[in-house]
Every structure is written in structure tokens, then in C-alpha cells.
Scaffold this motif. Sequence first.
Motif, short mmCIF file in Angstrom:
data_model
loop_
_atom_site.label_atom_id
_atom_site.label_comp_id
_atom_site.label_asym_id
_atom_site.label_seq_id
_atom_site.Cartn_x
_atom_site.Cartn_y
_atom_site.Cartn_z
N GLY A 147 0.82 -1.20 0.00
CA GLY A 147 0.00 0.00 0.00
C GLY A 147 0.85 1.25 0.00
O GLY A 147 2.08 1.19 0.12
N TRP A 148 0.21 2.39 -0.17
CA TRP A 148 0.91 3.66 -0.26
C TRP A 148 0.16 4.68 0.59
O TRP A 148 -1.04 4.87 0.42
N VAL A 149 0.89 5.29 1.53
CA VAL A 149 0.25 6.26 2.41
C VAL A 149 0.13 7.59 1.67
O VAL A 149 1.10 8.07 1.09
N PRO A 150 -1.04 8.19 1.69
CA PRO A 150 -1.26 9.40 0.89
C PRO A 150 -0.44 10.61 1.35
O PRO A 150 -0.13 10.75 2.53
N PHE A 176 -14.77 9.72 5.38
CA PHE A 176 -15.06 9.83 3.95
C PHE A 176 -14.28 10.96 3.29
O PHE A 176 -14.19 12.07 3.82
N ASP A 199 -15.06 8.17 -0.98
CA ASP A 199 -14.31 6.95 -0.74
C ASP A 199 -14.14 6.90 0.77
O ASP A 199 -14.06 7.94 1.41
N SER A 200 -14.15 5.70 1.33
CA SER A 200 -14.03 5.58 2.77
C SER A 200 -12.63 5.06 3.10
O SER A 200 -12.19 4.07 2.54
N VAL A 201 -11.91 5.76 4.00
CA VAL A 201 -10.51 5.42 4.25
C VAL A 201 -10.39 4.03 4.84
O VAL A 201 -11.27 3.57 5.55
N GLY A 202 -9.27 3.37 4.52
CA GLY A 202 -9.09 1.99 4.94
C GLY A 202 -7.91 1.80 5.85
O GLY A 202 -7.29 2.76 6.31
N SER A 203 -7.63 0.54 6.15
CA SER A 203 -6.47 0.14 6.94
C SER A 203 -6.48 0.87 8.29
O SER A 203 -7.54 1.15 8.83
N SER A 204 -5.31 1.21 8.82
CA SER A 204 -5.26 1.79 10.16
C SER A 204 -5.89 3.18 10.23
O SER A 204 -6.21 3.67 11.30
N ALA A 245 -8.81 3.93 9.31
CA ALA A 245 -10.19 3.76 9.78
C ALA A 245 -10.23 3.87 11.30
O ALA A 245 -11.17 4.44 11.87
N ASP A 246 -9.20 3.36 11.96
CA ASP A 246 -9.17 3.46 13.42
C ASP A 246 -8.77 4.85 13.88
O ASP A 246 -9.25 5.33 14.91
N ARG A 255 -11.72 6.80 14.35
CA ARG A 255 -12.41 6.57 15.61
C ARG A 255 -11.90 7.52 16.69
O ARG A 255 -12.64 7.99 17.53
#
Lengths: 148, 308
Positions: free
Chosen positions: B233-236, B259, B264-269, B271-272, B275
Motif C-alpha cells: 500500500g501507499w500512504v497518501p 469519507f 471513498d471511505s478510508v481503509g487500513s489503520s 479507519a481506526d 475513531r
Amino acid sequence: MIRGILVAGALVAGLSTVSAVMAQSDPITERQQAMKGLSQAARAPGAMLKGEAPFDLATVQTTLKTFADTAKAGPALFPDNSKTGHDTAALPAVWTNKADFNMQFAKFGEAAVAAQASIKDEASFKANFPNVLKTCGGCHETYRAKKS
Amino acid sequence: MKRLFSALLLVAIVGLGLFWWLTRPIMAVTGAQAAALEQGGDAGRGELVFNAGGCASCHATPGQPDRKRLGGGLQLKTAFGTFVAPNISPSQADGIGSWKTADLANAMLRGVSPDGAHYYPAFPYTTYAHAKPEDVRDLMAYLRTLPSVDGKAPAHELSFPFSFRRGIGLWKTVFLDTTPIRDEPGKSAEWNRGRYLVDALGHCAECHSPRNPAGGIVAAQRYAGGPDAEGRGWVPNITAKGIGSWSKGDVSELLATGFTPEYDSVGSSMADVVRNTGALPKADRDAMAEYLKSLPAVDGPPRPPKKD
């Protein structure tokens, strides 16, 4: 001899047509399109949530139908032979936790169907639509690579 | 011959001494200051520090939904080996129940344990080092209200030379900047608040920057994204190069809901991370957005070509 060449030519042409069709129905490309379809469908209701666009029930219901349909089609778009290629962001966990992964799609679908029934006006839209959107992140967290 | 041997021995001893001195653990607070930190912590404010600092993302026990059960155990798989987040619940035996507030301050602000060992910078003290000691005091007051969780997390699994902890002291002399963040007078209060949340607590740069082979952030490309240290993966890029077309509201919205403006809904870490940021007051998310939107455009490392 000439016939041989013609037959060979026809075969090559036939094969390349087949491979072109195969490329079109490639599961990775297909699921990337499906995901893009979800984000496109979410935009109009998203603007309504933020108060940037007036509430429109028909648009919201169309979006929810797209969500529910895609959720149903989702699991089949991740067959075992689609783990790599086409710059896929799907993580190996998709296939090692297949049952849970499929359940995430089911949860998304259930949330969309429930919202189809419960959303009747702007108030019920604002109360219920965010719950549908929340299910996106739950799946992306575990099954999607970081991606810009 | 005997003299040469003595000379070599002397060089070795001096060298070793120098290394030992360079790699010594340096505390942030001691003595009277340490004692003072024990007084007046505000658990309510500490909860905000907890969320802004993203503590639960690594320390909450994986596989259960309660983000306040800080039993540790999450694995971070990197090129140096596997780091395991420790138990920071108030358990006396397995967590940090016996810690003084000063112990937490030394851990977060200098990466030093109560018994004087270096922590690995997988624990982002390189960011927390800029935080205010009062915030650590409030955080400790909050941590003490959380449930005690039994069980120690497994040890890190690292290969030599990374398994040699003392060496981190040398790493710190190069990569640990302990300058506190002070308000820049020419900027708004919102921008300054945002900068503090992003650069002292939120540790956004720890993932959103490329790292050199020694594991330090490439300063010139801070926030410009790069390969995911945890694998694929690639961190933006989150400088203006990456999010220049976003509005401040877009950035704040992402921190609230996950979002992007394109839905698009962010993924991987990430998403946490949402939170954590989603639990902050909106004014704080807006402040973070205000600061992030002010980051000048910086090109990140080149991305490998897309593979078919």
C-alpha cells in the motif's frame, strides 16, 4: 497453405476477442468499478447530509438500491484467482478470513435494505443514512491496503 | 608492544565510554517537577488527550470492541521486525498501575522507561516529545480511571542490531527533537491548536512521511506520504500536493466520518484513526484541518509504476 494461414489468422483473431472479453470481465477491474459506483452513488446523499444540497427522497432511494445490489454481488467479485494484479488494494486477509469478509458485505446490504424501509423523509434520512455509511469503514479497515 | 596494547585498550575504553555516554537515557522530568506532576490531573481533559493521541489504536486489546481495555498485544510488522504494543492498563502486575505520572511523562516525552531503558520509536514519542507535561498529567489521570486488564503482551521480535536497545540512544541523538511546540504569534489560535494536535499528539507525520533506512522521518518530505511501513500500500500525501483541492471542511469531514470528498471511505489503520478523531470536539477537527491545509506542497518519494 493459404487456408492454413487463414485458419490460423481466424484463430488468433478469435483468441484475442476472447481475451478482450476476459479482460473486461476481469474480477479486479469489475470490483474496482463496483466500488467506484458505490462512492459515486454516495455523493448526492452525502451532500444532502452536509446541507449542501436539498433533500430528495428518490435520489436517496436509488442510492440505497445501488448499495443493496452491490452488497449482494460483492462476494463473487473476489474469487480465489484475483488476489493480485491491476494494482488491487484488496489485502490477503480477504481470502484468509473469507467468511468474515463476506459477512461484512452482508452487514452492508442489511443496513442498506433497512434504510430503504426506514427512510421516508428528511428527518429519518438524517437519522438513518449515516449508519449505512458507517459499514464502509468497518470492511476497509481490515481488508483494504493504505492507498492514495 | 606492551605500550601499543595499552594504547589500544585505552582507545577501546574511551570509545565504549563515549558510546555509553551518548546512548544514556535522558529523562524529561525529575525531582520537584516530577513530584508536582502528580497533583491536579483532570481526567476529563485527559480523555481528550487520549483520543487526540490515538492511544487506543495500538494499546487496546485486539479482537474485542472496548477501546478502553488497554491490554496491548497489537503487532506492528515492519522491516526491523515485529513490535508488540504493551499493556498500559492500570494493572499493577502487567500494566502501568504502579507508574507515577512522571514515569508516563518520561516515556512519552523522551521514550525512556521507569527503569531507564529506551523505548523503540514504534511508540511515537518522537511526536509526543513536543507535548505539554500538563497534557501528560491529565492523560495519566484519565488512564487511571480505565479498567485493569491482566496479562502481559508478548515481547518484540527483532533481529540484531535492532534488538540491542541501548543503540536507540544513538538513534535519538539524530532523530529525537524535544523542542516544545510554542504558539506562533502570527498565526490564528485555531491554526496553533491544530498544529499542536497534529504535531504533538495526533502523530500524523509518523505514517504520512517517508522514512530513511535508519527508520527516521525524511524531514524534507514530512507529510508527503510514501510506502506503507507495515507492508503493501501507499500512504497518501497530505500536503497541498495531495489535498490541495480539498476544502478545510473536507479535511474536517474525513476526520469525523472517514469519507473523502469523493465518498471513498478510508481503509487500513486510518479507519481506526478516524475513531479517535471522530471522538474529538468538532472545533478540534476543524483546527487540525486548518493546520493541515496550510502545509505547503511537497513532492513525496516516487511511486513504483502500477502493476498489472
